[in-house]
Scaffold this motif. Structure first.
Motif, PDB file in Angstrom:
ATOM      1  N   UNK A 153       0.911  -1.056  -0.226  1.00 18.49           N
ATOM      2  CA  UNK A 153       0.220   0.624  -0.140  1.00 18.49           C
ATOM      3  C   UNK A 153       0.969   1.172   0.052  1.00 18.49           C
ATOM      4  N   UNK A 154       1.722   0.846   0.708  1.00 16.26           N
ATOM      5  CA  UNK A 154       3.022   2.443   1.214  1.00 16.26           C
ATOM      6  C   UNK A 154       3.286   2.404  -0.707  1.00 16.26           C
ATOM      7  N   UNK A 166       0.712   4.517  -2.932  1.00 16.96           N
ATOM      8  CA  UNK A 166       0.599   5.478  -2.168  1.00 16.96           C
ATOM      9  C   UNK A 166       1.844   6.674  -3.340  1.00 16.96           C
ATOM     10  N   UNK A 199       1.256   9.220  -5.687  1.00 23.54           N
ATOM     11  CA  UNK A 199       1.541  10.611  -5.850  1.00 23.54           C
ATOM     12  C   UNK A 199       2.578  11.412  -5.699  1.00 23.54           C
ATOM     13  N   UNK A 255       0.136  17.618 -11.788  1.00 18.80           N
ATOM     14  CA  UNK A 255      -0.554  19.004 -12.014  1.00 18.80           C
ATOM     15  C   UNK A 255       0.505  19.964 -11.730  1.00 18.80           C
ATOM     16  N   UNK A 272       5.435  17.252  -1.222  1.00 18.23           N
ATOM     17  CA  UNK A 272       4.061  17.529   0.436  1.00 18.23           C
ATOM     18  C   UNK A 272       3.157  18.368   0.346  1.00 18.23           C
ATOM     19  N   UNK A 273       2.923  18.999  -0.719  1.00 11.45           N
ATOM     20  CA  UNK A 273       1.605  19.549  -0.980  1.00 11.45           C
ATOM     21  C   UNK A 273       0.347  18.837  -1.609  1.00 11.45           C
ATOM     22  N   UNK A 274       1.218  17.326  -2.060  1.00  6.17           N
ATOM     23  CA  UNK A 274      -0.285  16.591  -2.285  1.00  6.17           C
ATOM     24  C   UNK A 274      -0.604  15.586  -1.182  1.00  6.17           C
ATOM     25  N   UNK A 275       0.133  15.335  -0.715  1.00  4.39           N
ATOM     26  CA  UNK A 275      -0.023  14.296   0.501  1.00  4.39           C
ATOM     27  C   UNK A 275      -0.943  14.739   1.203  1.00  4.39           C
ATOM     28  N   UNK A 276      -1.961  15.828   1.353  1.00  5.89           N
ATOM     29  CA  UNK A 276      -2.480  15.985   2.011  1.00  5.89           C
ATOM     30  C   UNK A 276      -4.311  14.952   1.443  1.00  5.89           C
ATOM     31  N   UNK A 277      -4.396  14.184   0.214  1.00  2.00           N
ATOM     32  CA  UNK A 277      -5.627  13.692   0.272  1.00  2.00           C
ATOM     33  C   UNK A 277      -5.188  12.091   0.460  1.00  2.00           C
ATOM     34  N   UNK A 278      -5.923  11.083   1.211  1.00  4.15           N
ATOM     35  CA  UNK A 278      -5.634  10.148   1.745  1.00  4.15           C
ATOM     36  C   UNK A 278      -6.315   8.754   0.821  1.00  4.15           C
ATOM     37  N   UNK A 279      -5.670   7.967   1.099  1.00  2.00           N
ATOM     38  CA  UNK A 279      -5.839   6.850  -0.221  1.00  2.00           C
ATOM     39  C   UNK A 279      -6.456   6.596  -0.294  1.00  2.00           C
TER      40      UNK A 279
END
Ligand code: NA
Ligand code: NA
Ligand code: NA
Lengths: 393, 107, 393, 107, 393, 107
Positions: free
Chosen positions: F57-58, F61, F65, F72, F77-84
């Protein structure tokens, strides 16, 4: 008084009441749990089915008890009213969703919302492979008739070859509900065993050259096509085979919800919570229909045998038609993808991918196999509708 | 149709059904093929809104993250562990719609 | 034998059976799908409604078939028992949630859990605008009586003017279930068309100066007020109008679950999964009531016409009362926010916001319009309760 | 009330109903106005627990993220892509309650 | 005519119809809401229960109205058919899930999926404490008989001492549905009050030395043990006490789904959405059974008194058995953990943890208390099954 | 059993039941104790797949990411706000299975 109570209590335990058949069923349920948990075979359905079987074969528990309802004259008004004298067990009530034909279409709704018909739209000729692989259904149907099953029973047995769980449950609940246990268990077990059943057949029917065929990459499919597709398929197939409407219609409804892009929250709920809740209720109650007194019989053995034949012949039908298409297109179609036409989404497509890569590690057939694979789901729903037309009257 | 049928009947039913399955799926094949031509005109345009939506979400997240960071007195990397779902679902859907309207200024 | 089977099969297709009315209904369903998917008009309800309409108007599919249940004498015990001879279709069973009045209150529960009554609590005078905008309901009711609809039918038609989907469905399912199809479709279509229907009326009734009125910022509302509010409204309105209890009560129950802060997991499930599942079932089965044989009639055209009048008059009532409040408060209330009193949360509030900004880009009316907007939801639930009091006996 | 009613009846019903709607909503108006006075005493106090809860969540996340980072041998920014929901829901609600109790030490 | 309508309307308000008893019930519901929201006592159940009580005691609202169904002769076919003359209220329909015994097992399914039986498996002797703490059930049962309740009623009152909400509801819905309101409310209220009821009893029965006993850390439990455990418990307890099957079986089914690791999506849905939806429906309809006319009576007061005794005696039983185990193991078992045997998961385990730390800040008893705690859930399900065996025939 | 029972009956029922509860739970106790011996053989092996799954899974992700970041035009770091959850659930479960198969190359 004391003795009476203690004695009555001891007689009320299940140890006194358990039968040999129930012990066999418990062992079968343990076996299914082992396959599901340890081997990872279709656990989402096999775990509930196996536990339902376990619960239904422990004596006296009453989880599957039917309610007793009587029509009596109201002593005051003198009118006839319906009165529940004894309530049913939990699994009886949950089973109503199977008996009334509610769960299978809801599962189909979820499958529609989880399915990407893109590969089929990109390569529409693959849809014919989804038709050819329904061969197993009808040959098995004839075989069942030969083994003295009735017409509706034979139709329900044949549909195992569709490798399409909800379609099998739907048809069987309409035509032969007394066979639901063995048919459901056969259908889901064989779907789980696809990686074992299909490869030898696929190898036997194809040459090394055929298996090495590399197919050209699929074109991208526009959002518009994906939105029109489910509407179109619903209209056409329901007009042609009205009895297929409940299955094809809801499958395509789920798919439209997925693809239209404006009702994402509905799509998520259908794919997740609704699907999961129905799966638990469906699996458990299906398992609970497999009671020793009805399950352990010659019919069950015949059904399990016929089901295997149905699966195998479906694969044969798909692969042979794949070979024809390979010839007609002068080698542009890899015949292996025909095997994915039995549905059993996505296992059979993965089997194709694996076998293709064994011959040539650079050969990626997965996306090409997904076309016949999802077409197979439509094909077996149509086949179920046809059998319902003949025997559902 | 009666319940007990002969093998001959079953053969006929099978043949008819198998042909019918092929006919239905062949018609769908034909129509999907047709669909390609009809639908090919303006593919890109229909795809776009989705990407835009995503970007708006990105902006929204950035704004919320910043606001949260300020109000909790922590730096953004510490905050960004939260998923969008958790943040947005606490507020009402209507309130969220309103908020987005306000921010983007286009109604 | 062969000929018989083939002939019977061909006669069983839907092409032979489709009627002109059904073709018209299919085209209407395509039109609704276009509006929902391409134009984004209320897709959460219009997509299921349109697809339900599609499924119900494909001939012979049996998705809406009623079960056949008979009371027979048990041959063994000699007692009367109830026996299902034919099972119903999926959409029949799902429709029971509408017929029994289960879905609309559950939708109201979800709306309650999604609604922030803060703007109303901060500026309680705005609640009167939510009363004034119910004018359309009652004038249309009179109009429907004049057009020879019965009392219960007229009440169900009038409620379209409440711009409140679940209230309309609830009332109509109780008073005039045979009109559910056209009324539901009219109600949701006009709610989707709010941005087109309201602006010309709002402009015609207000002066440029009135539209430019800037309202002072709302005070913050404490958690305590938000918790007491739903309890208080439930008690008061149910005591005053008992028939409004089922609607107002569950709306406020949902809101209490939202605001009390200690049952967040319940609040989330109500707002999301429960709401989504009920929405799918409700929309699809409502759409399926719109069958050609009953839908295509003079009544439907009258209902659609009356519904539009109801919507327009609701807006008129709200704006005129807004003008009165503007006068009484010496220009502290922008009359435009009266238009939001028709409910149609949150579209009409957004229309107000947009029109306010057109006159003065710095004028933010959205939060002020949310007050009448959510008050309108209460107002139309009370109105529905009143009509039920008169005609529900 | 009968099903077929005259226009005069409908006028009366409409008038009575419209008045009744106004009366009900006016009473609510009056009570909400009253509510403001009653409720204004200790607003801040009731709001507080929520913020505290959030901070506790933040701490919990930080702890879990750190633990995960150590156990997977990665730095925290790489881990923080996971949402809280995913992490906490794997464990039982009760176990989680217990864990939180243990960590914070206040019962 | 005008006067008639206005007069009829005024008589239709609830103010005219409200009784003193209903006012008392409204006040009780406000009290429960206060406890749930402000004090945080079991809010997930108390908020719905209290609001259901509120809705059911507002006069005339009809939310709990029963449908009127008649058996009539079909005028055309001359056959008997069942006909709904009046539809029921929302809460009536939702209540069917309680009456038919559907919700409590589903709640048990969710609890099973949320429970980690690891601490029990690691220290299986703690399971006996979960048996001892059922003492309160049976002593209270005798007490209720002495107070002239019937056998089934007494059994339903005794089960309050199991500190196990769904088991109490399940038994009561089967044996004494007319007492569901007071029993459910007593059961959940006392579960919420565990931190107040248990500590004085625990202190009175133990010495300072006993409370200071530090227990050795639990061994880790393998995945295999956790998977076999639920299957084993289901088979054994259902064979021994068949009537316990519906409760223990589904509890363990939920736990297997949790532990088997291959059906995570089902596990999540059971723990969250399914649990939440059933909790809302269950709580609200249970609360709605507490109508003034039946709730306000001497029985209710007796039930509330007996329930408190049941809870207290359960704690006594657990702690005393804990003292015996402490003796037998020569001081390796802290007797406090016996108090957790009443179930009331996880509150009573937390009470144990807190009291242990008060004596010695370094003493962590929580995990050791979780063993008896979850064993208590099994124990009270078995006790419920036994009482059903005696009185459910 | 009748509805109205005597106190003596209730005493007997209570005694029988209390004993029965103890017997049932004692049998479970005994069997769980037995279970320990049976199950202790290969604990570690059964635990492993879970960890592996997590690592996969890691990886997934990380890949997603990165892909997202590129498409985009933002840094990770800006992207990682989204959950799996949000990312994976948009795609079909089947498609996801297919994708994972493709990436890892082991079938
Ligand atoms: Na198939
Ligand atoms: Na309204
Ligand atoms: Na207990």
């Amino acid at each position: 008084m004391v003795i009476e109570i203690v004695k009555g209590f001891l007689q009320s335990t299940g140890f006194a009441a358990i039968t040999g058949g129930q012990i066999i069923m418990l062992l079968i349920s343990f076996g299914l749990l082992y396959l599901a948990i340890k081997k990872g075979f279709e656990p989402l359905l096999l775990v509930p089915i196996a536990f339902g079987m376990l619960l239904a074969n422990l004596p006296l528990a009453g989880l599957t008890a039917e309610p007793v309802v009587e029509i009596v004259k109201d002593p005051i008004t003198g009118k006839l009213v319906s009165k529940t004298k004894e309530f049913g067990g939990l699994l009886y009530y949950l089973y109503q969703g199977v008996e009334l034909g509610i769960y299978p279409p809801l599962i189909f709704l979820g499958i529609g919302a989880m399915t990407d018909f893109g590969p089929l739209i990109a390569n529409p000729s693959s849809i014919l492979l989804g038709a050819a692989a329904q061969l197993g259904i009808f040959i098995t149907f004839i075989g069942a008739i030969a083994l003295d099953f009735t017409g509706p029973e034979s139709a329900s047995i044949g549909i195992i070859g569709g490798a399409n769980g909800p379609a099998a449950l739907y048809l069987c609940s309409k035509l032969a509900p007394h066979l639901l246990g063995p048919i459901a268990i056969a259908a889901y077990s064989y779907m789980a065993l696809v990686p074992i059943i299909q490869p030898p057949i696929m190898k036997a029917l194809t040459t090394k050259e055929e298996r090495k065929v590399v197919m050209k990459q699929l074109r991208p499919v526009s959002k518009k096509e994906k939105i029109i597709f489910p509407i179109m398929v619903t209209v056409i197939s329901t007009l042609l085979i009205p009895s297929a409407g409940p299955l094809v219609g809801v499958l395509m409804f789920g798919n439209l919800i997925r693809e239209c892009g404006v009702v994402e929250r509905l799509s998520q709920t259908i794919q997740n919570e609704l699907m999961n809740i129905v799966t638990i209720f469906l699996g458990t109650t299906i398992g609970a229909t497999a009671k020793a007194e009805t399950f352990i019989s010659g019919s069950t053995l015949k059904i399990i045998g016929l089901g295997l034949i149905a699966f195998a012949l479906g694969t044969v039908g798909g692969v042979l038609f794949g070979k024809i298409m390979c010839k007609l297109t002068k080698g542009k179609v890899n015949p292996l993808i025909g095997a994915a036409g039995v549905s059993a989404v996505p296992m059979s497509a993965r089997v194709v991918q694996k076998m293709g890569q064994e011959e040539d590690p650079g050969n990626f057939l997965l996306m090409h196999a997904m076309g016949p694979n999802v077409a197979g789901a439509i094909g077996s729903a149509v086949a179920a509708g046809l059998l319902l037309t003949f025997f559902g009257g | 149709m009666g319940k007990d049928i002969s093998i001959v009947d079953s053969l006929i039913i099978s043949l008819v059904s198998m042909v019918a399955v092929f006919v239905v799926l062949a018609i769908i094949y034909y129509l999907v093929d047709l669909l390609k031509i009809v639908a090919s005109k303006k593919n890109e345009k229909t795809e776009e809104p989705i990407v835009k939506e995503d970007l708006e979400d990105e902006e929204l997240v950035a704004v919320i993250a910043a606001a949260l960071a300020v109000s909790l007195g922590v730096s953004i990397p510490e905050v960004n562990i939260k998923s969008i779902k958790r943040i947005s679902s606490t507020a009402s859907r209507w309130a969220e719609v309103g908020r987005r309207e306000q921010t983007t200024g286009k109604l």
